[in-house]
Design a protein around this motif. Sequence first.
Motif, PDB file in Angstrom:
ATOM      1  N   GLY A 160      -2.995   2.082 -11.117  1.00 22.66           N
ATOM      2  CA  GLY A 160      -3.524   0.740 -10.870  1.00 22.66           C
ATOM      3  C   GLY A 160      -2.765   0.010  -9.772  1.00 22.66           C
ATOM      4  O   GLY A 160      -3.292  -0.898  -9.151  1.00 22.66           O
ATOM      5  N   ILE A 161      -1.495   0.410  -9.559  1.00 23.86           N
ATOM      6  CA  ILE A 161      -0.708  -0.221  -8.495  1.00 23.86           C
ATOM      7  C   ILE A 161      -0.866   0.575  -7.204  1.00 23.86           C
ATOM      8  O   ILE A 161      -0.843   0.022  -6.114  1.00 23.86           O
ATOM      9  N   TYR A 162      -1.056   1.896  -7.341  1.00 19.48           N
ATOM     10  CA  TYR A 162      -1.142   2.781  -6.177  1.00 19.48           C
ATOM     11  C   TYR A 162      -2.390   2.472  -5.354  1.00 19.48           C
ATOM     12  O   TYR A 162      -2.309   2.213  -4.151  1.00 19.48           O
ATOM     13  N   LEU A 163      -3.534   2.536  -5.986  1.00 14.18           N
ATOM     14  CA  LEU A 163      -4.800   2.289  -5.278  1.00 14.18           C
ATOM     15  C   LEU A 163      -5.750   1.533  -6.207  1.00 14.18           C
ATOM     16  O   LEU A 163      -6.678   2.123  -6.740  1.00 14.18           O
ATOM     17  N   PRO A 164      -5.540   0.243  -6.398  1.00 11.42           N
ATOM     18  CA  PRO A 164      -6.436  -0.503  -7.299  1.00 11.42           C
ATOM     19  C   PRO A 164      -7.899  -0.413  -6.864  1.00 11.42           C
ATOM     20  O   PRO A 164      -8.796  -0.439  -7.694  1.00 11.42           O
ATOM     21  N   TRP A 165      -8.085  -0.281  -5.564  1.00 11.77           N
ATOM     22  CA  TRP A 165      -9.431  -0.153  -5.026  1.00 11.77           C
ATOM     23  C   TRP A 165     -10.191   0.996  -5.716  1.00 11.77           C
ATOM     24  O   TRP A 165     -11.378   0.919  -5.994  1.00 11.77           O
TER      25      TRP A 165
ATOM     26  N   ARG B  21      -8.782   0.685 -10.362  1.00  7.88           N
ATOM     27  CA  ARG B  21      -8.574  -0.550 -11.123  1.00  7.88           C
ATOM     28  C   ARG B  21      -9.129  -0.435 -12.537  1.00  7.88           C
ATOM     29  O   ARG B  21      -8.736  -1.190 -13.416  1.00  7.88           O
TER      30      ARG B  21
ATOM     31  N   GLY C  64      -3.993  -6.040 -14.619  1.00  6.87           N
ATOM     32  CA  GLY C  64      -3.160  -5.643 -13.480  1.00  6.87           C
ATOM     33  C   GLY C  64      -1.711  -6.065 -13.606  1.00  6.87           C
ATOM     34  O   GLY C  64      -0.795  -5.282 -13.397  1.00  6.87           O
TER      35      GLY C  64
ATOM     36  N   ARG D 252       1.653  -3.647 -14.158  1.00  7.32           N
ATOM     37  CA  ARG D 252       2.777  -3.707 -13.232  1.00  7.32           C
ATOM     38  C   ARG D 252       4.085  -3.972 -13.981  1.00  7.32           C
ATOM     39  O   ARG D 252       5.137  -3.444 -13.621  1.00  7.32           O
TER      40      ARG D 252
ATOM     41  N   LEU E  80      12.284  -0.961  -6.109  1.00  7.13           N
ATOM     42  CA  LEU E  80      10.980  -1.632  -6.165  1.00  7.13           C
ATOM     43  C   LEU E  80      10.937  -2.654  -7.296  1.00  7.13           C
ATOM     44  O   LEU E  80      10.275  -3.685  -7.193  1.00  7.13           O
TER      45      LEU E  80
ATOM     46  N   TYR F 225       8.917   2.662  -1.397  1.00  8.73           N
ATOM     47  CA  TYR F 225       7.574   2.753  -1.950  1.00  8.73           C
ATOM     48  C   TYR F 225       6.862   4.030  -1.476  1.00  8.73           C
ATOM     49  O   TYR F 225       6.178   4.693  -2.253  1.00  8.73           O
ATOM     50  N   VAL F 226       7.145   4.423  -0.249  1.00  7.33           N
ATOM     51  CA  VAL F 226       6.561   5.667   0.248  1.00  7.33           C
ATOM     52  C   VAL F 226       7.165   6.868  -0.494  1.00  7.33           C
ATOM     53  O   VAL F 226       6.440   7.771  -0.948  1.00  7.33           O
TER      54      VAL F 226
ATOM     55  N   ASP G 239       5.804   7.127  -4.012  1.00  4.36           N
ATOM     56  CA  ASP G 239       4.440   7.670  -4.009  1.00  4.36           C
ATOM     57  C   ASP G 239       4.438   9.173  -3.766  1.00  4.36           C
ATOM     58  O   ASP G 239       3.745   9.923  -4.459  1.00  4.36           O
ATOM     59  N   ILE G 240       5.197   9.620  -2.771  1.00  6.93           N
ATOM     60  CA  ILE G 240       5.203  11.049  -2.448  1.00  6.93           C
ATOM     61  C   ILE G 240       5.711  11.837  -3.643  1.00  6.93           C
ATOM     62  O   ILE G 240       5.134  12.857  -4.035  1.00  6.93           O
TER      63      ILE G 240
ATOM     64  N   LEU H 138       2.996  12.101  -6.177  1.00  7.92           N
ATOM     65  CA  LEU H 138       1.897  13.002  -5.795  1.00  7.92           C
ATOM     66  C   LEU H 138       2.310  14.459  -5.976  1.00  7.92           C
ATOM     67  O   LEU H 138       1.530  15.271  -6.482  1.00  7.92           O
TER      68      LEU H 138
END
Lengths: 301, 250
Positions: free
Chosen positions: B57-62, B65, B74, B78, B159, B175-176, B179-180, B183
Amino acid sequence: MADRKTLQAVMISGHTNPSPGFAMQRDLEVCKLVDTTTCIGCKACEVACVEWNDLPFTPTTFDNTYQTMPETGYHFWNLIKFNEHQNPDGTIQWLMRKDQCMHCADPGCLHACPADGAIVKYANGIVDFNQENCIGCGFCVSGCPFNIPRFNPSTKRVYKCTLCSDRVGEGLEPACIKACPTGCLKFGTKDDMKFIAEERAKQLRDNFGWQNAGVYDPQSVGGTHVIYVLHDATDPERYGNLPKDPQIPWSYTWWKWLFKPVLGTFALFGLLGVLAHHVTHGPRVPQPEPPKKDDNIGGAY
Amino acid sequence: MSSRAIEHFDDKARETFEHAGRTTVYGGELLRHPVYTRILHWTVALFFFLALFSGFGIYLPWLFRWFTPIFGGGQLSRIMHPYFGVAFVFFFALQALNWIQPMLWAPGDTRWLRNIKTIASGEEKMDPPDTGFFNAGQKAMFWEIVAGCIVYLITGIILWAGAKTFGRISVAISYVLHDISALIMLGGIFIHIYLSTIGEPGTFHSMIRGAVSEAWAWTFHPAWYKQVTGRDPVQACEEARRQMNAGSKS
Ligand code: HEM
């Protein structure tokens, strides 16, 4: 400018599609002009901001200057920064700068924000936070080169100057502008404000001996919708940490808009990959297996 | 901590948790994972998925969500995400102590990895004879998770505290990396879940009941089979094949 069309969204945080209705109409960009050379530090704009936005009282901090508090707060979006700067010849310059959101044309907060619709940029240049979509992650704080977004720990959302988008949308000037008694704050179209600012800087250079006087409108963030006239545009840092070359970290541009979705999709392909392996190769089973048939009868299709 | 202290701690824990559950090993089976290991594994998995789904939900809410209502919206996702993450790292740290011994890299492991194509394609029906309690793929995933947890912890704290404490550039970098790391781990977990359920049938039982069939053991972990039973895995398999063939003829 005096109609609601100026509040047409052109950029939306966390949103990969173009904004609905984008480029359907041409609009004027608005701009706030702050002439630091005529600011008298009366703080009328601070009061007007708190009044219009109906913000509750924030405790002030006295640190041997006239400054109300060390930096802006989630209930205090507009702060006059007082700085004493020593010139090379030993004289002292007392600098006052109205600190607030700069409403960048290329907003770092919006790039950093992952939440769909929590930050929008309107066609008139205003960058606004929509708290109902904010998830309180705090990335906008690190995306902003001007140290503006403020996290409210009780609502878990982030706040900042709206450039009075509610007033501007109705054709009014922002509250701070209305309150300014010296005319050091002006509001109008970006083109007009830029013109007035350049004229004023020229006047300062030609008539007042400020050879380095200039306009602060940093192009590294595409220009801003709040611009300053400075006595010395070569050293904006002296005005309470106004960055000379504001930057948005690449991790909020490249990583977020390209690698994040692409690599995220790759991770999902991993799921498809293992399923594909199962379909094409089948499981590895403990040995011994039952004896195989001589030929695969029935597999014509 | 010396290796002996770790061993002592793990032995104590395994003993204590043996009272919390039961491991039944039937004839023709071998004990694979004791109660302590199983409880740890599923606690780790639980917190991993809680952290993963709240993180989506924080990575890609688009895109994700629709995950956030599970956690109450949300903001609450978080807020909870770092706590889930810390719990995940904590329980995995216990698991790492528990497993560090069998996870140490052995000379045969590099060969196993080089051979991975023939193993994954199913050309080679049985794993190489020097494959021990864990194979090289499992060890690689284990060490990837160890490295990932360290990255999560360092970047996650940055963070969590935010730009106010650590500065905006360290947040942007963290943050990068965060994420990596997620993934890579997610990709590994897809493979892990696949292999431990439908990819290599019989494996799932090892984490549920704690026992595996002898056939499973000599097929996938021949050196371990030899170590615990004293019998030769290839011979044992051939014997079973003869019996099977004899059975099917009669
Ligand atoms: C539904 C999800 C999962 C299933 C069905 C599952 C199943 C299993 C099984 C059956 C084993 C034993 C393998 C063996 O004895 O050789 C195992 C081991 C292990 N699991 Fe999981 N697991 C799951 C999720 C996770 C997660 C989320 C993590 C950590 C983030 C994890 C970490 C491990 C590790 C490190 C091992 C030992 C190495 C290995 O076997 O690969 N598992 N799992």
